[in-house]
Design an enzyme around this catalytic site. Structure first.
Site, PDB file in Angstrom:
ATOM      1  N   GLU A   1      17.235  68.580  44.265  1.00 13.08           N
ATOM      2  CA  GLU A   1      18.503  69.307  44.149  1.00 13.08           C
ATOM      3  C   GLU A   1      19.668  68.427  43.715  1.00 13.08           C
ATOM      4  O   GLU A   1      20.657  68.929  43.175  1.00 13.08           O
ATOM      5  CB  GLU A   1      18.842  69.979  45.494  1.00 13.08           C
ATOM      6  CG  GLU A   1      19.549  69.085  46.527  1.00 13.08           C
ATOM      7  CD  GLU A   1      18.724  67.911  47.012  1.00 13.08           C
ATOM      8  OE1 GLU A   1      17.496  67.952  46.867  1.00 13.08           O
ATOM      9  OE2 GLU A   1      19.308  66.943  47.522  1.00 13.08           O
TER      10      GLU A   1
ATOM     11  N   LYS B   1      26.996  62.533  44.727  1.00 11.68           N
ATOM     12  CA  LYS B   1      26.126  63.576  45.282  1.00 11.68           C
ATOM     13  C   LYS B   1      26.531  63.803  46.732  1.00 11.68           C
ATOM     14  O   LYS B   1      26.530  62.879  47.537  1.00 11.68           O
ATOM     15  CB  LYS B   1      24.657  63.144  45.200  1.00 11.68           C
ATOM     16  CG  LYS B   1      23.698  64.066  45.967  1.00 11.68           C
ATOM     17  CD  LYS B   1      22.227  63.660  45.792  1.00 11.68           C
ATOM     18  CE  LYS B   1      21.317  64.478  46.719  1.00 11.68           C
ATOM     19  NZ  LYS B   1      19.889  64.111  46.590  1.00 11.68           N
TER      20      LYS B   1
ATOM     21  N   LYS C   1      11.097  70.125  53.173  1.00 12.58           N
ATOM     22  CA  LYS C   1      10.634  68.794  53.550  1.00 12.58           C
ATOM     23  C   LYS C   1       9.817  68.867  54.835  1.00 12.58           C
ATOM     24  O   LYS C   1       9.882  69.858  55.571  1.00 12.58           O
ATOM     25  CB  LYS C   1      11.849  67.884  53.805  1.00 12.58           C
ATOM     26  CG  LYS C   1      12.590  67.446  52.564  1.00 12.58           C
ATOM     27  CD  LYS C   1      13.707  66.474  52.941  1.00 12.58           C
ATOM     28  CE  LYS C   1      14.524  66.064  51.740  1.00 12.58           C
ATOM     29  NZ  LYS C   1      13.783  65.274  50.740  1.00 12.58           N
TER      30      LYS C   1
ATOM     31  N   ASP D   1      13.616  70.797  46.245  1.00 15.04           N
ATOM     32  CA  ASP D   1      13.996  69.539  46.899  1.00 15.04           C
ATOM     33  C   ASP D   1      14.540  68.517  45.888  1.00 15.04           C
ATOM     34  O   ASP D   1      15.101  67.504  46.283  1.00 15.04           O
ATOM     35  CB  ASP D   1      12.787  68.970  47.653  1.00 15.04           C
ATOM     36  CG  ASP D   1      13.185  67.898  48.659  1.00 15.04           C
ATOM     37  OD1 ASP D   1      14.393  67.757  48.939  1.00 15.04           O
ATOM     38  OD2 ASP D   1      12.275  67.210  49.166  1.00 15.04           O
TER      39      ASP D   1
ATOM     40  N   ASP E   1      20.014  67.973  53.474  1.00 15.90           N
ATOM     41  CA  ASP E   1      18.951  68.304  52.523  1.00 15.90           C
ATOM     42  C   ASP E   1      17.673  68.642  53.270  1.00 15.90           C
ATOM     43  O   ASP E   1      16.922  67.767  53.693  1.00 15.90           O
ATOM     44  CB  ASP E   1      18.725  67.109  51.575  1.00 15.90           C
ATOM     45  CG  ASP E   1      17.675  67.412  50.509  1.00 15.90           C
ATOM     46  OD1 ASP E   1      17.244  68.585  50.396  1.00 15.90           O
ATOM     47  OD2 ASP E   1      17.299  66.458  49.781  1.00 15.90           O
TER      48      ASP E   1
ATOM     49  N   ARG F   1      20.017  66.271  41.300  1.00 14.00           N
ATOM     50  CA  ARG F   1      20.261  66.305  39.848  1.00 14.00           C
ATOM     51  C   ARG F   1      20.901  67.626  39.427  1.00 14.00           C
ATOM     52  O   ARG F   1      21.604  67.681  38.421  1.00 14.00           O
ATOM     53  CB  ARG F   1      18.945  66.017  39.106  1.00 14.00           C
ATOM     54  CG  ARG F   1      17.856  67.012  39.368  1.00 14.00           C
ATOM     55  CD  ARG F   1      16.469  66.458  39.052  1.00 14.00           C
ATOM     56  NE  ARG F   1      15.944  65.632  40.130  1.00 14.00           N
ATOM     57  CZ  ARG F   1      14.764  65.014  40.108  1.00 14.00           C
ATOM     58  NH1 ARG F   1      13.984  65.106  39.041  1.00 14.00           N
ATOM     59  NH2 ARG F   1      14.356  64.303  41.142  1.00 14.00           N
TER      60      ARG F   1
ATOM     61  N   ASP G   1      22.455  62.512  52.939  1.00 13.87           N
ATOM     62  CA  ASP G   1      22.353  62.856  51.520  1.00 13.87           C
ATOM     63  C   ASP G   1      23.712  63.091  50.843  1.00 13.87           C
ATOM     64  O   ASP G   1      23.771  63.467  49.678  1.00 13.87           O
ATOM     65  CB  ASP G   1      21.432  64.078  51.365  1.00 13.87           C
ATOM     66  CG  ASP G   1      20.578  64.004  50.111  1.00 13.87           C
ATOM     67  OD1 ASP G   1      20.439  62.906  49.551  1.00 13.87           O
ATOM     68  OD2 ASP G   1      20.072  65.070  49.700  1.00 13.87           O
TER      69      ASP G   1
HETATM   70  N1  BES Z   1      17.704  63.358  48.993  1.00 17.52           N
HETATM   71  C1  BES Z   1      16.397  63.221  48.484  1.00 17.52           C
HETATM   72  C2  BES Z   1      16.035  61.781  48.132  1.00 17.52           C
HETATM   73  C3  BES Z   1      15.847  60.864  49.311  1.00 17.52           C
HETATM   74  C4  BES Z   1      14.606  60.786  49.933  1.00 17.52           C
HETATM   75  C5  BES Z   1      16.885  60.089  49.764  1.00 17.52           C
HETATM   76  C6  BES Z   1      14.450  59.936  51.009  1.00 17.52           C
HETATM   77  C7  BES Z   1      16.711  59.237  50.846  1.00 17.52           C
HETATM   78  C8  BES Z   1      15.498  59.160  51.469  1.00 17.52           C
HETATM   79  C9  BES Z   1      16.242  64.054  47.225  1.00 17.52           C
HETATM   80  O1  BES Z   1      16.986  65.224  47.177  1.00 17.52           O
HETATM   81  C10 BES Z   1      14.817  64.467  47.143  1.00 17.52           C
HETATM   82  O2  BES Z   1      14.386  65.174  48.002  1.00 17.52           O
HETATM   83  N2  BES Z   1      14.123  64.018  46.113  1.00 17.52           N
HETATM   84  C11 BES Z   1      12.746  64.332  45.943  1.00 17.52           C
HETATM   85  C12 BES Z   1      12.513  64.637  44.481  1.00 17.52           C
HETATM   86  C13 BES Z   1      11.150  65.207  44.191  1.00 17.52           C
HETATM   87  C14 BES Z   1      11.013  66.577  44.790  1.00 17.52           C
HETATM   88  C15 BES Z   1      10.990  65.276  42.682  1.00 17.52           C
HETATM   89  C16 BES Z   1      11.937  63.130  46.396  1.00 17.52           C
HETATM   90  O3  BES Z   1      12.360  61.994  46.177  1.00 17.52           O
HETATM   91  O4  BES Z   1      10.890  63.337  47.000  1.00 17.52           O
HETATM   92 ZN    ZN Z   2      18.722  65.203  48.289  1.00 13.54          ZN
HETATM   93 MN    MN Z   3      16.021  66.868  48.102  1.00 17.45          MN
END
Ligand code: BES
Ligand code: ZN
Ligand code: MN
Length: 512
Positions: free
Chosen positions: A357, A273, A285, A355, A278, A359, A296
């Site tokens: 993204e 990834k 966010k 967010d 992000d 996947r 990210d």
């Molecule tokens: N890049 C983030 C995951 C992440 C969060 C990595 C904090 C490191 C620290 C990912 O893209 C994300 O935002 N995931 C969301 C998914 C949710 C919207 C289903 C998350 O984990 O909140």
């Molecule tokens: Zn992310």
């Molecule tokens: Mn994200």
């Protein structure tokens, strides 16, 4: 990068410090090596006074140090705790050694040269042990200082690893440890570099530059036009809001013909990834949530740094790797919640939260990997905050469809000193990502098994190729200097991947 060399004795130039390993024995701390045999030009203790140690509260615990300084002498003697003898065994012993070396390197910081005397780790040869020492020393002294306007204080310049004999094996170990550490260093540098300069385009350029000259390695970059032509709908959906264009970076490595393969050459595919920033997209966010989101692309950085190191070390298998590179930005052209993306595979995904993204870009990356017909696919991704909730920031989650593959990865990670832990992929939770209008949606049930629902979406794209997914959201960065990690990017995943990719046993397991 700090230099590490192996030697049977240290002569001439003054050292800032001698590091003497001390085990925590039942009757108090004990020097773990025969210091009289070392011929050092300073006096090295061979026994310790139990009462004195007690007064200093020095027990020989891993990572603890005591500095002995003689007025007028140029060289300190540092007692370095390596823990109980019973734990100086196998993989746990290797990790004790790394932590001890980290403590020593920190205590000798600022000096030009220091020497560390190798203790014996039961069941571990000198080559593997010196590899761990070199790795830990270099990683401890890592700094990201290119953006500071004032000269940062220098760390330790060179570590001499003093071995009792078998210098060839020690030198080989140091060389391998140095190669792996430079891979980790590269991954850390890329994570630490601000997203303003580390765009998808430049991430790809960095590796084109580094990989082009390595024998057996081919590298290719897809630009926006090619990405459209190749119908990478997941990647394009995430990239839709950005001014900086997405890229796909692809590299392949063929082992030298001299590597025994037992018939067919095993082939492993890696996918990373690579979200260079992000923001969350329109599902924006919070300011706090965004602070570390230059991290990210940690999965893509680990995959490509590992491919480079494995290729330089002559890995005995074919390796194909893809980095799915884009920013995730909100704008008038961004993908909106409710939009449906058609992925390269043809499966459709309803984007309910922009967010989620990672996947989306990985769906196309995994499909590209499947098309290359590998024996196994491994992806690394800073995928879910939920994984940090479950396992904290030191342990990655591992999920997958090939039990044998997951077990090989667990073994490699134990040897490499990177923690990970399995989570299940229950078929019954597939309903969490059922969509009202498309094949699936990109979020699961609120507050439930977020790491698993993300992985279940990925699973839709791997067909029947054995696949393992590492959710490295937690360990990709460290919030402070600890052990041999430094604040910021950690390069998590590089060491496990290099261990795996250079393992003859793993290569054999892929084709039987
Ligand atoms: N890049 C983030 C995951 C992440 C969060 C990595 C904090 C490191 C620290 C990912 O893209 C994300 O935002 N995931 C969301 C998914 C949710 C919207 C289903 C998350 O984990 O909140
Ligand atoms: Zn992310
Ligand atoms: Mn994200």
């Amino acid at each position: 990068m700090m230099r590490v060399v192996a030697a049977v004795s240290v002569e001439g130039d003054a050292l800032v410090a001698w590091g003497l390993p001390v085990v925590s024995g039942d009757d108090g701390p004990m020097v773990a090596v025969d210091s009289d045999a070392l011929g050092a030009d300073v006096e090295l203790p061979s026994t310790l006074d139990a009462e004195w140690c007690e007064r200093l509260r020095f027990t020989g615990k891993v990572g603890s140090t005591v500095v002995l300084r003689t007025a007028g002498a140029k060289t300190d003697v540092v007692l370095v705790g390596v823990g109980p003898t019973a734990r100086l065994v196998g993989n746990a012993g290797l990790e004790s050694l790394r932590r001890a070396v980290a403590a020593f390197v920190r205590s000798a910081s600022g000096g030009e040269r220091a020497a560390f005397v190798m203790p014996v780790v039961e069941g571990i040869g000198i080559e593997v042990a010196t590899e761990a020492v070199a790795e830990a020393a270099i990683l401890t002294s890592y700094r990201y200082d290119v953006l500071r306007s004032e000269d940062a204080p220098a760390g330790l310049g060179e570590l001499v690893v003093v071995v009792p004999g078998d210098l060839d094996a020690a030198e080989a170990g140091v060389a391998r440890g140095t190669e792996i550490a430079s891979g980790v260093t590269l991954a850390r540098d890329l994570v630490n570099e601000p997203a303003a300069t580390l765009t998808p385009e430049r991430f790809a350029e960095v590796f084109v530059g580094r990989l082009a000259s390595i024998p057996g390695v081919d590298v290719e970059v897809w630009d926006l036009a090619r990405i459209r032509q190749e119908r990478l709908g997941g990647l394009l959906g995430v990239a839709a809001g950005s001014t900086n264009e997405p890229r796909v970076l692809r590299a392949t490595y063929e082992p030298p013909a001299s590597v025994p393969s037992g018939g067919r050459v095993p082939h492993v595919a890696l996918v990373g990834k690579g979200i260079t920033f992000d923001t969350g997209g329109l599902s924006l966010k919070t300011a706090g949530g965004m602070e570390t989101m230059k991290t990210d692309m940690g999965g893509a950085a680990a995959v490509f740094a590992a491919l480079e190191a494995a290729a330089r070390l002559g890995a005995p298998m074919r390796i194909s790797a893809w980095a799915m590179l884009t920013e995730n930005m909100p704008s008038g052209t961004a993908t909106k919640p409710g939009d449906v993306l058609t992925t390269r595979k043809g499966k459709t995904i309803e984007v309910l939260n922009t967010d989620a993204e990672g996947r989306l870009v990985l769906s196309d990356g995994l499909q590209l990997a499947v098309e290359a017909e590998p024996d196994a696919i491994i992806d690394l991704a800073t995928l879910t905050g939920a994984c940090i909730v479950a396992l904290g920031d030191e342990i990655a989650g591992v999920m997958g469809t090939g039990d044998a593959l997951v077990n090989e990865i667990r073994r490699a990670s134990e040897r490499a000193g990177e923690s990970l832990w399995p989570l299940p992929l229950p078929e019954d939770y597939r309903s969490h990502i059922d969509s009202e209008i498309a094949d699936m949606k990109n979020i699961g049930k609120a507050g439930q098994a977020g790491t698993i629902s993300a992985a279940l979406l990925l699973k839709e794209f791997v067909d029947d190729v054995p696949w393992a997914h590492l959710d490295i959201a937690g360990p990709s960065r460290a919030d402070g200097d600890r052990r041999y990690l430094t604040r910021g990017g950690t390069g998590y995943g590089v060491r496990t991947l290099v261990q795996l990719l250079t393992s003859g046993e793993f290569a054999a397991s892929l084709i039987d």
